[in-house]
Design a protein around this motif. Structure first.
Motif, PDB file in Angstrom:
ATOM      1  N   THR A  94       0.841  -1.207   0.000  1.00 35.50           N
ATOM      2  CA  THR A  94       0.000   0.000   0.000  1.00 35.50           C
ATOM      3  C   THR A  94       0.871   1.251   0.000  1.00 35.50           C
ATOM      4  OG1 THR A  94      -1.766  -1.178   1.166  1.00 35.50           O
ATOM      5  CG2 THR A  94      -1.817   1.235   1.259  1.00 35.50           C
ATOM      6  N   ASP A 199       1.478  -4.303  -9.084  1.00 38.00           N
ATOM      7  CA  ASP A 199       1.146  -4.672  -7.707  1.00 38.00           C
ATOM      8  C   ASP A 199       1.475  -6.155  -7.579  1.00 38.00           C
ATOM      9  OD1 ASP A 199      -1.984  -4.776  -5.769  1.00 38.00           O
ATOM     10  OD2 ASP A 199      -0.017  -5.696  -5.466  1.00 38.00           O
ATOM     11  N   SER A 222       4.747  -6.907  -0.339  1.00 40.37           N
ATOM     12  CA  SER A 222       4.732  -6.822   1.129  1.00 40.37           C
ATOM     13  C   SER A 222       5.444  -8.016   1.746  1.00 40.37           C
ATOM     14  CB  SER A 222       3.278  -6.837   1.636  1.00 40.37           C
ATOM     15  OG  SER A 222       2.568  -5.725   1.137  1.00 40.37           O
ATOM     16  N   HIS A 224       4.803  -9.312   4.761  1.00 39.80           N
ATOM     17  CA  HIS A 224       3.950 -10.198   5.571  1.00 39.80           C
ATOM     18  C   HIS A 224       3.257 -11.258   4.735  1.00 39.80           C
ATOM     19  CE1 HIS A 224      -0.124  -8.691   4.554  1.00 39.80           C
ATOM     20  NE2 HIS A 224       0.533  -7.602   4.254  1.00 39.80           N
ATOM     21  N   ARG A 380     -13.122 -16.963   0.836  1.00 39.68           N
ATOM     22  CA  ARG A 380     -11.893 -17.120   0.063  1.00 39.68           C
ATOM     23  C   ARG A 380     -10.938 -18.029   0.810  1.00 39.68           C
ATOM     24  NH1 ARG A 380      -7.936 -12.122  -0.440  1.00 39.68           N
ATOM     25  NH2 ARG A 380      -7.568 -12.798   1.697  1.00 39.68           N
TER      26      ARG A 380
HETATM   27  C1  LIG Z   1      -3.117  -7.828  -4.563  1.00 39.76           C
HETATM   28  C2  LIG Z   1      -2.873  -7.026  -3.307  1.00 39.76           C
HETATM   29  N1  LIG Z   1      -2.487  -5.732  -3.423  1.00 39.76           N
HETATM   30  C3  LIG Z   1      -2.266  -4.976  -2.327  1.00 39.76           C
HETATM   31  C4  LIG Z   1      -2.411  -5.489  -1.065  1.00 39.76           C
HETATM   32  C5  LIG Z   1      -2.136  -4.606   0.131  1.00 39.76           C
HETATM   33  O1  LIG Z   1      -1.002  -5.094   0.810  1.00 39.76           O
HETATM   34  P1  LIG Z   1      -0.634  -4.488   2.263  1.00 39.76           P
HETATM   35  O2  LIG Z   1      -1.885  -4.590   3.060  1.00 39.76           O
HETATM   36  O3  LIG Z   1       0.461  -5.393   2.768  1.00 39.76           O
HETATM   37  O4  LIG Z   1      -0.202  -3.076   2.030  1.00 39.76           O
HETATM   38  C6  LIG Z   1      -2.795  -6.829  -0.891  1.00 39.76           C
HETATM   39  C7  LIG Z   1      -2.962  -7.404   0.502  1.00 39.76           C
HETATM   40  N2  LIG Z   1      -3.824  -8.528   0.568  1.00 39.76           N
HETATM   41  C8  LIG Z   1      -5.006  -8.301   1.347  1.00 39.76           C
HETATM   42  C9  LIG Z   1      -4.746  -8.148   2.826  1.00 39.76           C
HETATM   43  O5  LIG Z   1      -5.863  -8.851   3.451  1.00 39.76           O
HETATM   44  N3  LIG Z   1      -6.516  -9.657   2.487  1.00 39.76           N
HETATM   45  C10 LIG Z   1      -6.004  -9.439   1.239  1.00 39.76           C
HETATM   46  O6  LIG Z   1      -6.312 -10.021   0.229  1.00 39.76           O
HETATM   47  C11 LIG Z   1      -3.034  -7.612  -2.032  1.00 39.76           C
HETATM   48  O7  LIG Z   1      -3.419  -8.895  -1.928  1.00 39.76           O
END
Ligand SMILES: Cc1ncc(COP(=O)(O)O)c(CN[C@@H]2CONC2=O)c1O
Length: 411
Positions: A94, A199, A222, A224, A380
């Motif tokens: 993000t 992304d 990311s 995490h 999901r």
């Molecule tokens: C495709 C995609 N883009 C951007 C983000 C944002 O990442 P950050 O939150 O680490 O900045 C996520 C996070 N995945 C989300 C987080 O919770 N469920 C999901 O599918 C993602 O899956």
């Protein structure tokens, strides 16, 4: 071939019971679990090397700085960036995408220009572009999705024109699991003088990524979501673009000289890294990269493909169950969004939790996509390297039990 049962030994969290049932963690698209090697790296750093980076001349500061910058080199190699200076540490995807929209967007986008994204984007790859378009008087456009859940490349060719300055697309959808043709999109964007932002949050943890082969101008992901800690992520950018861009945050670390009324910035990558960084997070991300590299990203991708090939036909065989996105396992990365007829996904996820399964329910930060699919929300299940066919069997059993319960009132 991945030995998931052996790998699971690295993840103590997976060996717990939830509602008196062994946990089956299938919410990896939201965040992944952390192996002992990553947790141990975090502890060791704080027990032995903790100090602030770049400015101290004492031994601990030197050690912390060395580990921090070694982690950056691991990131570079992991995505095959040309140089470490092109890999910026951020808070996560993000933040990375916001930096591009703010810094590159303000530099490159003028009134009347166009920004192109797709209907399958995560909110973090929609709202920064909405804000940029509004700020600059630019137009935001969307690439369509085909009926079977793929990015519509014919639509992409129509939407991306000589007015386009930025194309920003998910490498992999966190809802449909589909892998988008980002290399083809880079060629298309570049042919119109636009840049391609990727992304990569749902891609980097699950498959080999080579930013130079894609020819992406920016690539975000990311920690995490790839066995690393929260609060650490990466923005890759081509040097020739990052050098032109102004920092988004200002303060310590990122300066050369601070005069009373103006200041000068450090060179890449530090120009963009204001304030004390997430030192431990970056070092632990480096440990996560070592862990994934040792297993092999292609092996992880194949493991997830095998799990999807195993479980998707079983899901599709359940009467009244709908799976969203490609029905062909080959084009999936471990993400399966589904609904049971007549059941709100929150009820489905709650019922599965009663059976020890952790799945996500809601809009997955992709409200435009769900609207496009004409569904308010989904459940999901998202697999990763430590999931097994036994986990998939538990999912099918629990879904059938849930269906039975809501139809006849008994599990
Ligand atoms: C495709 C995609 N883009 C951007 C983000 C944002 O990442 P950050 O939150 O680490 O900045 C996520 C996070 N995945 C989300 C987080 O919770 N469920 C999901 O599918 C993602 O899956």
């Amino acid at each position: 071939m991945i030995n998931a049962d052996k790998i699971r030994q690295q993840f103590p969290i997976l060996f717990q019971e939830v509602n008196d049932e062994p946990l089956v963690y299938l919410d990896n698209a939201a965040t992944t679990q952390k192996p002992k090697v990553v947790l141990d790296k975090l502890t060791y750093y704080y027990e032995h090397d903790n100090a602030n980076v770049h400015r101290g001349v004492h031994t601990l500061a030197e050690r912390a700085t060395k580990e921090y910058e070694e982690a950056r080199e691991k990131v570079r190699a992991f995505i095959n960036a040309k140089e470490t200076a092109e890999t910026l540490f951020t808070r996560g995807t993000t933040t990375s995408l916001n930096w591009v929209a703010k810094s590159y967007g303000d530099l490159a986008v003028e009134v009347g220009d166009e920004i192109v994204i797709s209907y399958m984007e995560h909110h973090s790859n929609i709202i920064p572009w909405q804000q940029l378009a509004e700020r600059k008087g630019a137009t935001l456009k969307y690439i369509e999705i085909t009926a079977d859940g793929f990015l519509d490349m014919e639509s992409a060719k129509q939407q991306i024109t000589d007015k386009t300055k930025i194309v920003s697309i998910a490498h992999v959808s966190n809802v449909l699991g589909v892998i988008n043709p980002v290399t083809e999109l880079a060629e298309l964007a570049h042919s119109h003088g636009a840049v391609l932002v990727v992304d990569g949050a749902q891609a980097v943890p699950h498959m080999p990524v080579d930013v130079q082969a894609i020819d992406a101008d920016f690539y975000a992901f990311s920690g995490h979501k790839m066995c690393g800690p929260t609060g650490i992520g990466v923005l890759y950018g081509k040097r020739e673009l990052l050098d032109q861009m102004e920092p988004v945050e200002f303060g310590g670390e990122m300066i050369d000289f601070v005069n009373l009324y103006d200041s000068t910035w450090k060179e890449l990558p530090w120009k963009f890294e204001a304030g004390t960084p997430n030192i431990a997070g970056a070092i632990a991300l480096g440990a996560a990269i070592d862990f994934l590299t040792e297993i092999g990203l292609e092996e992880i991708h194949q493991h997830e493909a095998e799990l999807v090939a195993y479980v998707l036909p079983k899901l599709l065989a359940i009467e009244g169950l709908t799976v969203y996105g490609p029905q062909d396992p080959a084009h999936h990365t471990g993400v399966l969004a589904f609904n049971l007829d007549g059941l709100h996904p929150h009820d489905t996820a709650t019922a599965l939790d009663m059976e020890g399964l952790a799945v996500r329910a809601g809009h997955h930060c992709a409200q435009p996509l769900l609207k496009y699919l004409n569904v308010p929300a989904t459940a999901r299940a998202s697999f990763y390297l430590y999931n097994t066919k036994a986990d998939a069997d538990r999912l099918i059993e629990a879904i059938l039990a849930t269906k039975e319960f809501f139809q006849h009132g008994s599990i």
